[in-house]
Design an enzyme around this catalytic site. Structure first.
Site, PDB file in Angstrom:
ATOM      1  N   THR A 184       1.159  -4.887   4.030  1.00  0.00           N
ATOM      2  CA  THR A 184       0.939  -5.351   5.405  1.00  0.00           C
ATOM      3  C   THR A 184       0.329  -6.759   5.452  1.00  0.00           C
ATOM      4  OG1 THR A 184      -1.242  -4.291   5.470  1.00  0.00           O
ATOM      5  CG2 THR A 184       0.612  -3.019   6.311  1.00  0.00           C
ATOM      6  N   THR A 220      -1.249 -22.665  18.365  1.00  0.00           N
ATOM      7  CA  THR A 220      -2.554 -22.343  18.953  1.00  0.00           C
ATOM      8  C   THR A 220      -3.285 -21.269  18.153  1.00  0.00           C
ATOM      9  OG1 THR A 220      -3.687 -21.460  20.905  1.00  0.00           O
ATOM     10  CG2 THR A 220      -1.418 -20.747  20.583  1.00  0.00           C
ATOM     11  N   GLN A 221      -4.606 -21.310  18.231  1.00  0.00           N
ATOM     12  CA  GLN A 221      -5.432 -20.267  17.603  1.00  0.00           C
ATOM     13  C   GLN A 221      -5.421 -18.988  18.444  1.00  0.00           C
ATOM     14  OE1 GLN A 221      -9.385 -21.769  16.800  1.00  0.00           O
ATOM     15  NE2 GLN A 221      -8.589 -23.497  15.631  1.00  0.00           N
ATOM     16  N   CYS A 222      -4.960 -19.130  19.692  1.00  0.00           N
ATOM     17  CA  CYS A 222      -4.933 -17.947  20.569  1.00  0.00           C
ATOM     18  C   CYS A 222      -3.755 -17.051  20.191  1.00  0.00           C
ATOM     19  CB  CYS A 222      -4.768 -18.372  22.023  1.00  0.00           C
ATOM     20  SG  CYS A 222      -6.061 -19.477  22.578  1.00  0.00           S
ATOM     21  N   THR A 276       0.810  -1.224   0.000  1.00  0.00           N
ATOM     22  CA  THR A 276       0.000   0.000   0.000  1.00  0.00           C
ATOM     23  C   THR A 276       0.841   1.270   0.000  1.00  0.00           C
ATOM     24  OG1 THR A 276      -1.811  -1.099   1.132  1.00  0.00           O
ATOM     25  CG2 THR A 276      -1.707   1.269   1.381  1.00  0.00           C
ATOM     26  N   ASP A 291       1.304  -6.444  -4.574  1.00  0.00           N
ATOM     27  CA  ASP A 291       0.439  -6.438  -3.396  1.00  0.00           C
ATOM     28  C   ASP A 291       0.919  -7.661  -2.620  1.00  0.00           C
ATOM     29  OD1 ASP A 291      -1.837  -7.333  -1.751  1.00  0.00           O
ATOM     30  OD2 ASP A 291      -2.921  -5.738  -2.752  1.00  0.00           O
ATOM     31  N   SER A 292       1.136  -7.549  -1.329  1.00  0.00           N
ATOM     32  CA  SER A 292       1.781  -8.672  -0.626  1.00  0.00           C
ATOM     33  C   SER A 292       0.902  -9.919  -0.569  1.00  0.00           C
ATOM     34  CB  SER A 292       2.246  -8.265   0.764  1.00  0.00           C
ATOM     35  OG  SER A 292       1.168  -8.185   1.662  1.00  0.00           O
TER      36      SER A 292
END
Ligand code: ASP
Length: 337
Positions: A90, A273-275, A13, A58-59
């Site tokens: 980003t 983990t998803q956390c 961007t 664009d990443s």
């Protein structure tokens, strides 16, 4: 003497232009925009060279081949410059930062990834601030790490995650304190920074990555046929984003059989983990222990981005199954506490 910084512009961007189809990177546009920032000519700002990649991306379009290109570029310019800035979108910046941390070994100079949520060409943007701060940090702080400098934070690259799709504070490293905080002053938290490698160790870079890796996020009710396909050859390594401390449906025998058959074939299964915070421990619950019994290993406190990048790197070394597992769980670039 003024410090010299090498900037590689991969896209993102920061240097994009608005079009009828949304923002798009345009060759030459970032350097044109940078010429209109008078502060970049000030004495306090280091000298820099801007190298633009072809094509600018664009990443979301970046792949491991692009990570290797950046690592090689930094390696080839390493002796001529005091620090490096990678302008990057980003969206996948945390993946690239994780990969570069692992690809560049014995790093003694700062490598900073930055970008913005609003392009430099817009009246109101975060690009100018991120760019100038990155230049000052790269020139004035001898930090031997790959980092992300963004929205008021300087973060360890292989600990970072994109946490906001719109806000200026787009990145955090939830499992590791920031290396620096940027407000009215730039405060570097020296205790959090890795020690520089011994003086006689030369920069090395990994030249290839193993392509047959995957990652998937566990969810309640995952269909076995879908999972079965994912775990088939040519898969060599996979990151499972499990629940909590690394738990999975241990009452689902088909699910466990699929994991077991894959690990029996030598597939490396790493449990993260998803956390956002915390560490995987496959001995905490029966539901996590079942994954361990099926041959999976704990990804400890690695981010999914870092674990995936590490699989790409470690599998390429073609070590034995046991050595690969051991290496996945050993700290390499600060990705594991
Ligand atoms: N889609 C853009 C990219 O990742 C988003 C950004 O740069 O903020 O290249």
């Amino acid at each position: 003497m003024k410090k010299r910084i090498y900037i590689c512009n991969t896209g993102g961007t920061i240097g994009m232009r608005p079009t009828a189809n949304g923002y798009r990177p345009e060759p030459g546009f970032l350097s044109q925009m940078m010429e209109s920032i008078p502060e970049l000519q000030r004495e306090a700002v280091p000298d820099f060279v801007l190298h633009e990649y072809k094509p600018l991306l664009d990443s979301a379009n970046m792949r491991p081949a692009n990570w290797l290109e950046i690592a090689k570029d930094i390696f080839e310019h390493y002796d001529q410059f005091d620090g490096f800035i990678v302008m990057h979108g980003t969206d996948t910046m945390a993946y690239t930062a994780s990969a570069l941390s692992l690809l560049l070994n014995n790093l003694k100079k700062p490598v900073i990834l930055t970008g913005s949520q609003i392009p430099l060409c817009e009246v109101r943007n975060d690009a100018r601030e991120n760019l100038i701060t990155s230049l000052l940090v790269a020139a004035n702080e001898q930090i031997p790490e790959v980092m992300i400098c963004f929205g008021g934070y300087l973060l360890r690259g292989c600990r970072s995650k994109k946490v906001a799709a719109n806000g200026f504070g787009a990145f955090r490293s939830p499992n590791y304190p920031p290396l620096g905080t940027i407000g009215t002053s730039i405060d570097i938290h020296k205790r959090m920074i890795r020690k520089a490698p011994k003086a006689d160790l030369k920069l090395l870079f990994e030249k290839d990555l193993h392509p047959k890796v995957a990652a998937f996020r566990l969810f309640p009710g995952i269909d076995h046929a879908i999972l079965e396909n994912l775990f088939q050859p040519p898969l060599k390594g996979i990151v499972i984003e499990a629940f909590g401390v690394g738990n999975a449906p241990s009452n689902d025998k088909q699910f466990l059989r699929i994991i077991q058959e894959a690990t029996d074939r030598g597939v490396i299964v790493v449990v993260c983990t998803q956390c956002n915070k915390g560490r995987v421990d496959l001995d905490d619950y029966e539901s996590g222990n079942a994954l361990k019994k099926a041959g999976a290993i704990s990804g400890l406190d690695m981010t999914v981005e870092a674990a995936l990048a590490k699989l790409y790197c470690v599998l390429n070394l073609e070590l034995s199954n046991e050595e690969t597992k051991l290496m996945m769980q050993q700290d390499w670039a600060g990705e594991i506490a």
